[in-house]
Each structure stands twice: as C-alpha cells, then as structure tokens.
Design a protein around this motif. Sequence first.
Motif, PDB file in Angstrom:
ATOM      1  N   GLY B 182      50.741  42.519  51.295  1.00 53.18           N
ATOM      2  CA  GLY B 182      50.925  41.274  50.400  1.00 53.18           C
ATOM      3  C   GLY B 182      50.190  41.573  48.965  1.00 53.18           C
ATOM      4  O   GLY B 182      50.765  41.013  47.975  1.00 53.18           O
ATOM      5  N   ALA B 183      49.028  42.076  49.327  1.00 48.73           N
ATOM      6  CA  ALA B 183      48.136  42.088  47.942  1.00 48.73           C
ATOM      7  C   ALA B 183      48.625  43.001  47.014  1.00 48.73           C
ATOM      8  O   ALA B 183      48.795  42.915  45.765  1.00 48.73           O
ATOM      9  CB  ALA B 183      46.694  42.403  48.302  1.00 48.73           C
ATOM     10  N   VAL B 186      51.492  41.357  45.169  1.00 50.26           N
ATOM     11  CA  VAL B 186      51.273  40.683  44.159  1.00 50.26           C
ATOM     12  C   VAL B 186      51.177  41.415  42.982  1.00 50.26           C
ATOM     13  O   VAL B 186      51.411  41.165  41.715  1.00 50.26           O
ATOM     14  CB  VAL B 186      49.937  39.611  44.492  1.00 50.26           C
ATOM     15  CG1 VAL B 186      49.444  39.003  43.288  1.00 50.26           C
ATOM     16  CG2 VAL B 186      50.380  38.707  45.603  1.00 50.26           C
ATOM     17  N   THR B 200      42.103  47.627  41.347  1.00 46.80           N
ATOM     18  CA  THR B 200      41.991  46.279  41.539  1.00 46.80           C
ATOM     19  C   THR B 200      42.158  45.626  43.079  1.00 46.80           C
ATOM     20  O   THR B 200      41.844  44.710  43.429  1.00 46.80           O
ATOM     21  CB  THR B 200      42.841  45.311  40.765  1.00 46.80           C
ATOM     22  OG1 THR B 200      44.090  45.548  40.708  1.00 46.80           O
ATOM     23  CG2 THR B 200      42.490  45.479  39.195  1.00 46.80           C
ATOM     24  N   VAL B 201      43.029  46.797  43.763  1.00 47.68           N
ATOM     25  CA  VAL B 201      43.327  46.406  45.181  1.00 47.68           C
ATOM     26  C   VAL B 201      42.933  47.377  46.054  1.00 47.68           C
ATOM     27  O   VAL B 201      42.260  47.069  47.003  1.00 47.68           O
ATOM     28  CB  VAL B 201      44.948  46.107  45.329  1.00 47.68           C
ATOM     29  CG1 VAL B 201      45.178  45.793  46.842  1.00 47.68           C
ATOM     30  CG2 VAL B 201      45.377  44.964  44.423  1.00 47.68           C
ATOM     31  N   PRO B 204      38.731  47.758  46.115  1.00 50.43           N
ATOM     32  CA  PRO B 204      37.684  46.858  46.539  1.00 50.43           C
ATOM     33  C   PRO B 204      38.168  46.733  48.116  1.00 50.43           C
ATOM     34  O   PRO B 204      37.426  46.298  48.827  1.00 50.43           O
ATOM     35  CB  PRO B 204      38.022  45.584  45.787  1.00 50.43           C
ATOM     36  CG  PRO B 204      39.055  45.762  44.932  1.00 50.43           C
ATOM     37  CD  PRO B 204      39.297  47.323  44.818  1.00 50.43           C
ATOM     38  N   GLY B 205      39.596  46.743  48.429  1.00 46.01           N
ATOM     39  CA  GLY B 205      39.937  46.339  49.847  1.00 46.01           C
ATOM     40  C   GLY B 205      39.708  47.580  50.886  1.00 46.01           C
ATOM     41  O   GLY B 205      39.548  47.266  52.032  1.00 46.01           O
ATOM     42  N   TRP B 281      32.593  38.113  50.292  1.00 49.52           N
ATOM     43  CA  TRP B 281      33.782  37.156  50.059  1.00 49.52           C
ATOM     44  C   TRP B 281      34.163  37.070  51.568  1.00 49.52           C
ATOM     45  O   TRP B 281      35.095  36.029  51.914  1.00 49.52           O
ATOM     46  CB  TRP B 281      34.757  37.762  49.552  1.00 49.52           C
ATOM     47  CG  TRP B 281      34.997  39.323  49.441  1.00 49.52           C
ATOM     48  CD1 TRP B 281      34.327  40.345  48.955  1.00 49.52           C
ATOM     49  CD2 TRP B 281      35.782  40.010  50.659  1.00 49.52           C
ATOM     50  NE1 TRP B 281      34.673  41.251  49.379  1.00 49.52           N
ATOM     51  CE2 TRP B 281      35.621  41.227  50.428  1.00 49.52           C
ATOM     52  CE3 TRP B 281      36.528  39.331  51.648  1.00 49.52           C
ATOM     53  CZ2 TRP B 281      36.294  42.320  51.151  1.00 49.52           C
ATOM     54  CZ3 TRP B 281      37.319  40.526  52.291  1.00 49.52           C
ATOM     55  CH2 TRP B 281      37.083  41.869  52.106  1.00 49.52           C
ATOM     56  N   PRO B 283      34.141  35.478  55.219  1.00 52.80           N
ATOM     57  CA  PRO B 283      33.700  33.906  55.727  1.00 52.80           C
ATOM     58  C   PRO B 283      32.771  34.441  56.708  1.00 52.80           C
ATOM     59  O   PRO B 283      31.880  33.552  56.920  1.00 52.80           O
ATOM     60  CB  PRO B 283      34.924  33.344  56.057  1.00 52.80           C
ATOM     61  CG  PRO B 283      35.978  34.620  56.324  1.00 52.80           C
ATOM     62  CD  PRO B 283      35.676  35.527  55.522  1.00 52.80           C
ATOM     63  N   ASP B 286      29.212  33.983  55.782  1.00 49.34           N
ATOM     64  CA  ASP B 286      28.479  32.912  55.028  1.00 49.34           C
ATOM     65  C   ASP B 286      27.355  32.034  55.868  1.00 49.34           C
ATOM     66  O   ASP B 286      27.573  32.273  57.013  1.00 49.34           O
ATOM     67  CB  ASP B 286      29.540  31.895  54.827  1.00 49.34           C
ATOM     68  CG  ASP B 286      30.374  32.204  53.788  1.00 49.34           C
ATOM     69  OD1 ASP B 286      31.420  31.537  53.211  1.00 49.34           O
ATOM     70  OD2 ASP B 286      30.151  33.177  52.968  1.00 49.34           O
TER      71      ASP B 286
END
Lengths: 287, 286
Positions: B182-183, B186, B200-201, B204-205, B281, B283, B286
């Motif tokens: 999906g990324a 995009v 950019t994908v 970092p991925g 990033w 979750p 966190d």
Amino acid sequence: MRTLSSTAGHDAAHIGAGAAGEAHLEARDVVIEYPKPGSKEMTTAVERCDLTLDRGDFVCLVGPSGCGKTTFLNAVAGFVKIAEGALELDGRPIPGPGPDRAMVFQQANLLPWRTVQANVSYGLELSRKAKKPAARQRADELLDLVGLAGVGQQYPAQLSGGMQARVNLARALAVDPEILLLDEPFAAIDAQTREVLQVELLRVCAAREVTALFVTHDIAEAAFLADRVCVFSPRPGRIVKEITVPWDRPRSHEIRRTPEFAQLCDEIADVLYGVKAGVGDEKEGSR
Amino acid sequence: MSATSSQMQAPRTESRPGAPSPRAQRVSRRRLPSWLSEQRLIGVGAVVLALVVWEVAALLRLKPKLTLPGPFDVIDAFKSLFEAGDIWVDLWTSAQELLIGLGLAVVIGLPLGLLIGWYKRAAWALNPFINFLYATPRIALTPLLIIWLGIGSSSKIAIVFLMAFFPVIINTAQGVQSLEQGAVRVARCFGASDLQLFRTVALPGTVPFVASGIRLAVGQALIGVFVAELSGAQHGVGLMMSTAGQQFQTATVFAGLFIFAAAGIGLTSLLRRVENHFAAWRPSHD
C-alpha cells in the motif's frame, strides 16, 4: 481556505479550459484486459467504457464487486494500461502514474514513520513542487481544511480510522491534482463517521473546485456525493446507465431523508440489481 | 481489589517519607506503573534466588570446589583477574574482534541486503552463495580462515564477520521484500522515482527488520569470538577461559562466561534503545 497563492494560477487555467468546452477526462471505448493467473489467456475486466468528465464534475462509479470499476480507476491513475480505445486527460493520453492524478485509497496507507504533517506533504516532497517550509505550511492548511487542525505532529497510529481517512484525503489534495481519484475511501469506516466524511468531502471539493472520480459499491453514498452516477455491469464491466443527480453541491445530510433521495437510490438499485440478475439486453436500451 | 493492591503496594511505599495515605499511593503508582515494578521485583527476586541456590549448592560441596565454585568464588576470580592485569589485554583483543567483525557485517550486510531485497536479479545471483554459507555451520570455516589469515586478530575478525553477516543481510532483505505494498502504491501514485521510493518507503520501512537482524548478529558474533579464540589465539577472553579450563580454574571460567554474557546483554540493550528511538512511531512503544 482559498488563499493559497499557488492555486490562483490553476483556477485561471480551469476557467480557460472550461470555456474551450474541452472534456477534462475522456474515456472512449476503453477496453482493459489482464492475463489470467497462470496462463497467457486474457480476461476482459472493462469492456467498451465511455465516460466524460468536465472540470469540477463529481462522478461516482457503482457496480457489483469485481466488475472492473476499480480497474478503470487504476487505468486513469496510470497503474493499468488500456488494451483498446482512448483514455485522455485534457486531450493527452495518460502516460503512467503522476501527481496530476491523486489517488485516495480504501486503506489510508499512511506512512507510519512519518508524522501526519509529513504524510500530507509527502506528495509535494516527491514532486519537489514546494520547499520544505512551504510544504509544511500547505500541509497544515489542508489539515485545517479536512478538520484536523493541530494533529500534524502526531503519528498515524495515534489517529482513529476516520481521522486517517481525512489525512488520506488531505494528502491527495496537497499536490493540487487535476483530478481526484477515490477508490472506496470510506468503505472501511463505520457508517456514522462515513456519513460525516461524505459531507466533509463535498465541502472540501467545493472549496477547491476539485474534479473527482469516486468508486464505491454503496448506492446511497454514490447518490449523495455525485453529480452523475455511472452504473457498471458485472464483469466484463461497462457502464450500463448514467444517472444524473439533481441537487447542487455541497449538500447536507437533510437530502438523505427526502423521498427524492430514496427514489434516486431505488433507481440506481434497479439498474444495478437488474443487471446483476442477468438482464443483459438492457444494455443498449438504457444507454 | 483495591485492598489487595494496596497490600502489594505497601512494601514499596514504606520507604517513602511520611505515612503512605491512599492518595499518596495512587500518585506513586501513577509515576511508576505497577506492572513495571512488579516485573522488576519478580525478575530481580528470581535472580537473587538462583544465586542463593547456587551458593548453597556450592557450600554443600555436592561437587568439589574445583568443579563447582560458588558465586563468591567467581567474584574472587574476577578480583584476581583484574589485579593481575592480563585481563585488560584479553578484553581489549576480544572487544576489538567483536566490534570490528560486527561493524563490518553491518556495513557490508546492510547494503547487500537492501540490494537483494530490492532487485530480484541481485537476489537470484547472490542467493546460491547465501544459502550455501547460511546452511553451512560457518564456524567450521575457522580452520580454513586460520590457515589463510594466521592466528592473529584478522582471522578472528573474519569469523565474527561471517557469523554476524548473515542475520543482517537476511533480515534486511526480508524487510525490503515485506514492505507494505500500500505504501509503495501511494509513493508510485505520486510519481515517485525508484530512488525516492527507496529513500522514503523502503529504507524507513526496513529499520525494524535491520535492528532485529543486528540484535541476532550480536549473539552470533559472540559465538564467533569465543570459538575463534579457542582454535588458536594469542590473547582474548575466550582464550583466557580455555586456558583456565585446562588448569581447572573453574571460577575463572565462570568469570569469562559472565564477561561474554555482559557483552551480549550490554550490546543488545543498547541496540534495543536505538531501535526504540527509530521506531517511535510504533504505538506499542508509547
């Protein structure tokens, strides 16, 4: 909202093109095929599809699942090549994916390692249209437009599904596309939020004079959003009927409760399910 | 419910000044989540218990001291090691072998992993070699490498490199291959070039995969250091252990073991920190 200096030039172009009476997006006899998995035989996904969009039009494609409506959208996006016919944007054949056609996907597909702001400015960054501070500012303006002011520094994982869909929309709008392609963008969102987002989408489209091609399988959604609803047949998909929606945009929720709205939905459903039941010879008559 | 939790809370809040009123307890719980301190407490408790059992077993002399020294004997062994001073050379030698080998593995394995993850043809070309070496017990190359490179540091570095290289390259390649489509779509949709898509994908991925690859590599690299030094070396903690073993200085062997363990734990937790920093990033952190 419309204070961005970069859009001013575009608007002038919009009016110019509109005055010339030239179709913005034109599909003539488009045929799309793809190879069957594991063989060289081709399957026809879309058959003889005609469609014309003028600037500022909002057109919905509805049809049973697997009918090729998403394939058609992918062809406009430049992901899929057409086998026959012509598919032109402003008179030029579509060469491949490009930032002049921004896609809003069903899954928000936000890059999880980027902040919301950086996700919105992603397209600008790729096309090097704007310097970083300008891109950031623009992202903030668009977040404001889609009702997400102040969440720019959060990460996508911290947002709800509805908020992610808004970011998805803002990201597509950030590149100031010629045409916005939406592939069931609200399908994965709960019904209540979806209705709110539909109103928001119309508001945003009106604010930025967006041309939109919206794929959905939800009849009420199509009826609520579109200027025209194009109903696809089952595969191989073709447009069996184009239904004009009488109301001006933007619209409010009240429309949904009018008898005319119910009537319109019925009309779409009749075409859709009539086709589904195998009434194939309706094809020429309803055109 | 609240009664039991305040009972559990009691031992920890006792040391705080003033009587632990219910309100104060609630505040202290908020500052230090109860699961965290409970986890720590149980963990530390279990370690202490194990040490006590070990010491008792040693004191009971089920086995002679020569074969089973107690924790205090090991501490004494540490003391004498550092007093003699030879340990510094060993530590320095082993640390060098470990870090240089590991560093090379990352510097070479990471770009190669990205390459074979990204370009199918690169994968087709390199996979036979990777599969061959991955399936072979690489430690078995030690004699060969010693013949080629001698018993100095370079043969050890080569072995550590070989051990650590594979987790890095394989994990990195897998990270690129399992990128979310999906990324990618995009990025393509916005007309991203291959380089932009990569930067950019893909990059970092892949970070989480690379990080866990490096963590696995640390364990492999430590094995490499130890075994390489066993089969011929001039200095090193592994050599020190093997010499001590031959002389039945069992406590010193234990000391070496703990040095290896400490190196492993230290590097791994350092990497975990780096990993968490890059994956802010996610979750779950966190």
